[in-house]
Design a protein around this motif. Sequence first.
Motif, PDB file in Angstrom:
ATOM      1  N   SER A   1      46.777  50.670  33.125  1.00 25.05           N
ATOM      2  CA  SER A   1      46.851  49.477  32.278  1.00 25.05           C
ATOM      3  C   SER A   1      46.894  49.829  30.799  1.00 25.05           C
ATOM      4  O   SER A   1      47.633  49.215  30.028  1.00 25.05           O
ATOM      5  CB  SER A   1      45.652  48.560  32.542  1.00 25.05           C
ATOM      6  OG  SER A   1      45.662  48.102  33.865  1.00 25.05           O
TER       7      SER A   1
ATOM      8  N   TYR B   1      39.637  42.186  31.308  1.00 23.47           N
ATOM      9  CA  TYR B   1      39.691  41.357  32.507  1.00 23.47           C
ATOM     10  C   TYR B   1      38.363  41.415  33.268  1.00 23.47           C
ATOM     11  O   TYR B   1      37.815  40.386  33.657  1.00 23.47           O
ATOM     12  CB  TYR B   1      40.846  41.780  33.419  1.00 23.47           C
ATOM     13  CG  TYR B   1      41.001  40.873  34.613  1.00 23.47           C
ATOM     14  CD1 TYR B   1      41.719  39.692  34.515  1.00 23.47           C
ATOM     15  CD2 TYR B   1      40.394  41.169  35.828  1.00 23.47           C
ATOM     16  CE1 TYR B   1      41.845  38.834  35.599  1.00 23.47           C
ATOM     17  CE2 TYR B   1      40.510  40.318  36.912  1.00 23.47           C
ATOM     18  CZ  TYR B   1      41.230  39.151  36.789  1.00 23.47           C
ATOM     19  OH  TYR B   1      41.339  38.303  37.857  1.00 23.47           O
TER      20      TYR B   1
ATOM     21  N   GLU C   1      48.022  38.958  38.422  1.00 17.58           N
ATOM     22  CA  GLU C   1      49.180  38.907  39.316  1.00 17.58           C
ATOM     23  C   GLU C   1      48.792  39.041  40.793  1.00 17.58           C
ATOM     24  O   GLU C   1      49.643  39.259  41.650  1.00 17.58           O
ATOM     25  CB  GLU C   1      50.171  39.995  38.929  1.00 17.58           C
ATOM     26  CG  GLU C   1      50.744  39.777  37.537  1.00 17.58           C
ATOM     27  CD  GLU C   1      51.737  40.827  37.117  1.00 17.58           C
ATOM     28  OE1 GLU C   1      52.216  41.581  37.968  1.00 17.58           O
ATOM     29  OE2 GLU C   1      52.031  40.892  35.915  1.00 17.58           O
ATOM     30  N   SER C   2      47.497  38.899  41.102  1.00 18.11           N
ATOM     31  CA  SER C   2      47.049  38.969  42.500  1.00 18.11           C
ATOM     32  C   SER C   2      47.549  37.759  43.269  1.00 18.11           C
ATOM     33  O   SER C   2      47.742  36.684  42.710  1.00 18.11           O
ATOM     34  CB  SER C   2      45.517  38.999  42.575  1.00 18.11           C
ATOM     35  OG  SER C   2      45.014  40.152  41.970  1.00 18.11           O
TER      36      SER C   2
ATOM     37  N   GLN D   1      42.433  45.063  44.271  1.00 22.28           N
ATOM     38  CA  GLN D   1      41.930  44.571  43.003  1.00 22.28           C
ATOM     39  C   GLN D   1      42.294  43.112  42.820  1.00 22.28           C
ATOM     40  O   GLN D   1      43.266  42.631  43.386  1.00 22.28           O
ATOM     41  CB  GLN D   1      42.532  45.374  41.836  1.00 22.28           C
ATOM     42  CG  GLN D   1      42.129  46.824  41.829  1.00 22.28           C
ATOM     43  CD  GLN D   1      42.555  47.525  40.562  1.00 22.28           C
ATOM     44  OE1 GLN D   1      43.073  46.928  39.631  1.00 22.28           O
ATOM     45  NE2 GLN D   1      42.309  48.827  40.506  1.00 22.28           N
ATOM     46  N   LEU D   2      41.500  42.438  41.991  1.00 28.69           N
ATOM     47  CA  LEU D   2      41.822  41.092  41.519  1.00 28.69           C
ATOM     48  C   LEU D   2      42.492  41.243  40.168  1.00 28.69           C
ATOM     49  O   LEU D   2      42.113  42.112  39.377  1.00 28.69           O
ATOM     50  CB  LEU D   2      40.548  40.255  41.315  1.00 28.69           C
ATOM     51  CG  LEU D   2      39.897  39.669  42.527  1.00 28.69           C
ATOM     52  CD1 LEU D   2      38.624  38.937  42.114  1.00 28.69           C
ATOM     53  CD2 LEU D   2      40.827  38.727  43.252  1.00 28.69           C
ATOM     54  N   GLY D   3      43.451  40.399  39.896  1.00 25.16           N
ATOM     55  CA  GLY D   3      44.097  40.444  38.585  1.00 25.16           C
ATOM     56  C   GLY D   3      44.987  39.237  38.404  1.00 25.16           C
ATOM     57  O   GLY D   3      45.170  38.420  39.318  1.00 25.16           O
TER      58      GLY D   3
ATOM     59  N   TYR E   1      37.816  34.118  39.181  1.00 29.00           N
ATOM     60  CA  TYR E   1      39.214  34.555  39.230  1.00 29.00           C
ATOM     61  C   TYR E   1      40.135  33.472  38.670  1.00 29.00           C
ATOM     62  O   TYR E   1      41.027  33.745  37.856  1.00 29.00           O
ATOM     63  CB  TYR E   1      39.580  34.896  40.676  1.00 29.00           C
ATOM     64  CG  TYR E   1      41.053  35.062  40.927  1.00 29.00           C
ATOM     65  CD1 TYR E   1      41.732  36.189  40.468  1.00 29.00           C
ATOM     66  CD2 TYR E   1      41.768  34.109  41.632  1.00 29.00           C
ATOM     67  CE1 TYR E   1      43.097  36.336  40.691  1.00 29.00           C
ATOM     68  CE2 TYR E   1      43.117  34.257  41.866  1.00 29.00           C
ATOM     69  CZ  TYR E   1      43.778  35.369  41.399  1.00 29.00           C
ATOM     70  OH  TYR E   1      45.123  35.520  41.625  1.00 29.00           O
TER      71      TYR E   1
ATOM     72  N   SER F   1      43.236  43.945  35.717  1.00 33.78           N
ATOM     73  CA  SER F   1      42.768  43.829  37.099  1.00 33.78           C
ATOM     74  C   SER F   1      41.460  44.596  37.238  1.00 33.78           C
ATOM     75  O   SER F   1      41.109  45.411  36.382  1.00 33.78           O
ATOM     76  CB  SER F   1      43.818  44.375  38.075  1.00 33.78           C
ATOM     77  OG  SER F   1      44.035  45.749  37.843  1.00 33.78           O
ATOM     78  N   THR F   2      40.750  44.323  38.320  1.00 38.29           N
ATOM     79  CA  THR F   2      39.464  44.983  38.551  1.00 38.29           C
ATOM     80  C   THR F   2      39.057  44.864  40.014  1.00 38.29           C
ATOM     81  O   THR F   2      39.554  44.009  40.743  1.00 38.29           O
ATOM     82  CB  THR F   2      38.362  44.355  37.668  1.00 38.29           C
ATOM     83  OG1 THR F   2      37.173  45.150  37.754  1.00 38.29           O
ATOM     84  CG2 THR F   2      38.022  42.928  38.096  1.00 38.29           C
TER      85      THR F   2
END
Length: 107
Positions: A3, A13, A105-106, A101-103, A45, A54-55
């Motif tokens: 990133s 994030y 664009e998830s 990951q969550l982000g 989220y 993202s994470t």
Amino acid sequence: GGSALHGIDPGEYASGLMAEAHNISSAMDSSGKRICPLEVLQGAYEAVSDVAGSTTACIAALNGDVLDVCNLGDSGCMIMRNNEILYMSKEQTHGFNYPFQLGAESQ
């Protein structure tokens, strides 16, 4: 991570997600509602959907004598007593060093 190579602060994030998770869980607790880590993570989220990055995440809540956990990616939690592992969450990965990951664009 990758990133930073694209001008994205990788901590922004994650910090925003956890700040929102704290706000949501505090509101649940204040209203007397049982804190559901999955609902907390989902709400957080949705609240940071406009932030790049993202994470992975792990949220736990002690509701009375029950520990509820929501874990995504290679974050996790472990419960130990007397040097014995009673519970350990499982990593969720696509492959080696490639965690879910969550982000923004998830899907």
